[in-house]
Write a protein that holds these residues in place. Sequence first.
Motif, PDB file in Angstrom:
ATOM      1  N   GLY A   1      16.363   0.510 -11.090  1.00 50.92           N
ATOM      2  CA  GLY A   1      14.956   0.890 -11.177  1.00 50.92           C
ATOM      3  C   GLY A   1      14.004  -0.217 -11.555  1.00 50.92           C
ATOM      4  N   PHE A   2      14.479  -1.461 -11.603  1.00 48.09           N
ATOM      5  CA  PHE A   2      13.628  -2.574 -12.009  1.00 48.09           C
ATOM      6  C   PHE A   2      13.145  -3.360 -10.797  1.00 48.09           C
ATOM      7  N   ARG A   3      11.990  -4.015 -10.942  1.00 49.38           N
ATOM      8  CA  ARG A   3      11.430  -4.785  -9.839  1.00 49.38           C
ATOM      9  C   ARG A   3      12.226  -6.052  -9.585  1.00 49.38           C
ATOM     10  N   THR A   4      12.642  -6.718 -10.657  1.00 50.50           N
ATOM     11  CA  THR A   4      13.294  -8.015 -10.525  1.00 50.50           C
ATOM     12  C   THR A   4      14.515  -8.091 -11.429  1.00 50.50           C
ATOM     13  N   TRP A   5      15.364  -9.098 -11.145  1.00 49.62           N
ATOM     14  CA  TRP A   5      16.506  -9.364 -12.018  1.00 49.62           C
ATOM     15  C   TRP A   5      16.033  -9.778 -13.412  1.00 49.62           C
ATOM     16  N   ALA A   6      14.926 -10.513 -13.492  1.00 54.05           N
ATOM     17  CA  ALA A   6      14.400 -10.936 -14.792  1.00 54.05           C
ATOM     18  C   ALA A   6      14.023  -9.732 -15.642  1.00 54.05           C
ATOM     19  N   ASP A   7      13.399  -8.720 -15.022  1.00 50.59           N
ATOM     20  CA  ASP A   7      13.045  -7.508 -15.771  1.00 50.59           C
ATOM     21  C   ASP A   7      14.298  -6.785 -16.253  1.00 50.59           C
ATOM     22  N   PHE A   8      15.286  -6.687 -15.379  1.00 45.72           N
ATOM     23  CA  PHE A   8      16.527  -6.000 -15.738  1.00 45.72           C
ATOM     24  C   PHE A   8      17.247  -6.772 -16.843  1.00 45.72           C
ATOM     25  N   ARG A   9      17.265  -8.105 -16.721  1.00 46.55           N
ATOM     26  CA  ARG A   9      17.923  -8.927 -17.736  1.00 46.55           C
ATOM     27  C   ARG A   9      17.267  -8.720 -19.103  1.00 46.55           C
ATOM     28  N   ALA A  10      15.948  -8.672 -19.140  1.00 46.36           N
ATOM     29  CA  ALA A  10      15.249  -8.458 -20.408  1.00 46.36           C
ATOM     30  C   ALA A  10      15.603  -7.102 -21.008  1.00 46.36           C
ATOM     31  N   TYR A  11      15.731  -6.099 -20.157  1.00 48.76           N
ATOM     32  CA  TYR A  11      16.106  -4.765 -20.636  1.00 48.76           C
ATOM     33  C   TYR A  11      17.508  -4.768 -21.226  1.00 48.76           C
ATOM     34  N   VAL A  12      18.467  -5.363 -20.521  1.00 46.26           N
ATOM     35  CA  VAL A  12      19.856  -5.375 -20.987  1.00 46.26           C
ATOM     36  C   VAL A  12      19.972  -6.146 -22.300  1.00 46.26           C
ATOM     37  N   GLU A  13      19.259  -7.260 -22.397  1.00 51.26           N
ATOM     38  CA  GLU A  13      19.333  -8.076 -23.598  1.00 51.26           C
ATOM     39  C   GLU A  13      18.592  -7.440 -24.774  1.00 51.26           C
ATOM     40  N   GLY A  14      17.709  -6.499 -24.475  1.00 51.35           N
ATOM     41  CA  GLY A  14      16.958  -5.844 -25.532  1.00 51.35           C
ATOM     42  C   GLY A  14      17.470  -4.448 -25.816  1.00 51.35           C
ATOM     43  N   ARG A  15      16.634  -3.444 -25.547  1.00 52.28           N
ATOM     44  CA  ARG A  15      16.980  -2.056 -25.875  1.00 52.28           C
ATOM     45  C   ARG A  15      18.181  -1.567 -25.106  1.00 52.28           C
ATOM     46  N   GLY A  16      18.325  -1.985 -23.849  1.00 56.65           N
ATOM     47  CA  GLY A  16      19.421  -1.483 -23.035  1.00 56.65           C
ATOM     48  C   GLY A  16      20.771  -1.844 -23.570  1.00 56.65           C
ATOM     49  N   ALA A  17      20.865  -2.960 -24.280  1.00 58.00           N
ATOM     50  CA  ALA A  17      22.162  -3.399 -24.772  1.00 58.00           C
ATOM     51  C   ALA A  17      22.642  -2.588 -25.947  1.00 58.00           C
ATOM     52  N   THR A  18      21.741  -1.836 -26.590  1.00 56.82           N
ATOM     53  CA  THR A  18      22.142  -1.061 -27.761  1.00 56.82           C
ATOM     54  C   THR A  18      22.221   0.432 -27.478  1.00 56.82           C
TER      55      THR A  18
END
Length: 458
Positions: free
Chosen positions: A65-82
């Motif tokens: 559901g993200f526009r770019t890999w950079a957006d997805f990476r930020a999500y995984v490294e932030g809230r998504g990772a927890t």
Amino acid sequence: MRDRHFELPSRPSLEYYRKQAKHLRHAYAAGDPAAGARVADVLSDRAAERFLLGDAQFVLAQEHGFRTWADFRAYVEGRGATAERPVSRLMGVRPGVYASMAGALLAELRRDEPGALRRLRAYVPRHATATSAATAELRDARLVIARELGFPTWRELVSFTEKSRRDLGERREERRRLHREAEALLAGDGDRLAALTAAQAGTLLQMLARPEPIPGVRLGRELGVPRAAVEVLLGKATDLDLPLLWAARSGRVAYARLLLDAGADPGARTWGGTPLENAIHHDDTEVVDLLAARAIVPRALWTFAACGRLDLVRACFGADGALRPDAAPARPDLADTGAGFPSRLPPSDDPAEIVGEAFVHACQHGRIEVVRWFLDRGVHPDVAPYLGRTGLHWAVRGGRPHVVRLLLERGADPSARDDLLRADAGGWLRIAFAARPHDPVARRIRALIGSEPAPAVR
């Protein structure tokens, strides 16, 4: 936590997804049909010219559901990772059912319906700030359905749906194999039960939690089988939490008490919810009281209200009357309980919505002091925090004439209809008492709301 949707780590890292992208690139290059379909869904014909690692990462980001890999990476490294992955809600439903749901949602998105737009913004990050849903694509609708069921992507929903159907067939076959052992349980044949494995004992305990463990044998609120035989199984099984959840869903009060005494965890979250959450949603106040006496899990305003704990309800509000920030660590969702309801729209942080949830569940379980307290604080009697179901609908379905009377005295509208069944108070009465329309409780409620009795069956 058991019953995860699929074979993924509970907290996937960025490195995990990088490996997934490399795997997709290699699979696409090798001509794998599934990989080709995934890539074509996102890139159409562009991948025919070249398909590099960055392209594979882009496909993964789009699938989530993200526009770019950079957006997805930020999500995984932030809230998504927890964020923990939710537990399974699937029970052998055909994949085509979810495809139909996605198709229906796409039609609503194309019509730019407000509810569909809210779902799109909540579950598809690239549309988080959209002001219109008219340009949404089928893959967006699919992702919404997947997210509402707890899956990060449509592909994983479909994959686990197929697995759940296989698992359901295996469970049914296992129950058929244990038919004779179930008969031994009902007859109290401890010697035969003593020869079972721990896994077989666990399966029998789950069967015993159902109203009809084997065809033709109906069990009610009492234990219904020799206790000594059950204790043989309790001594063998390694998991008592799943049987407790099913007992809570089925209103097997005496059995739930026995499981609790044997060490079942009243706070375990399996199959989408705790035993208490399931008992609340399945309208079983006696089981609610049994579980709440051991532990109220989760500890939230709505569970306190459903349990009739006015002291704990009051404690959720500060001296200024405002809702405390920690009053809603968990929110109710009927889809978690296997009761056949769709997932609600994403809950908001609006205190009025949180209070409304607590209010309707207090109505549902006849907690009249809690209901009156909320009404005195200004809660509207027709508040409908999800699925359009008002407190009156819940009270009617739960057979709570004293709450029905209070709500009507405070101005509740018996003609209001819910969003799912489009039923008013009289319709909910007919649904709830379809098998016993002349029940004294049904008659009292019918007189209060002025509903016509159901026609006689000839």
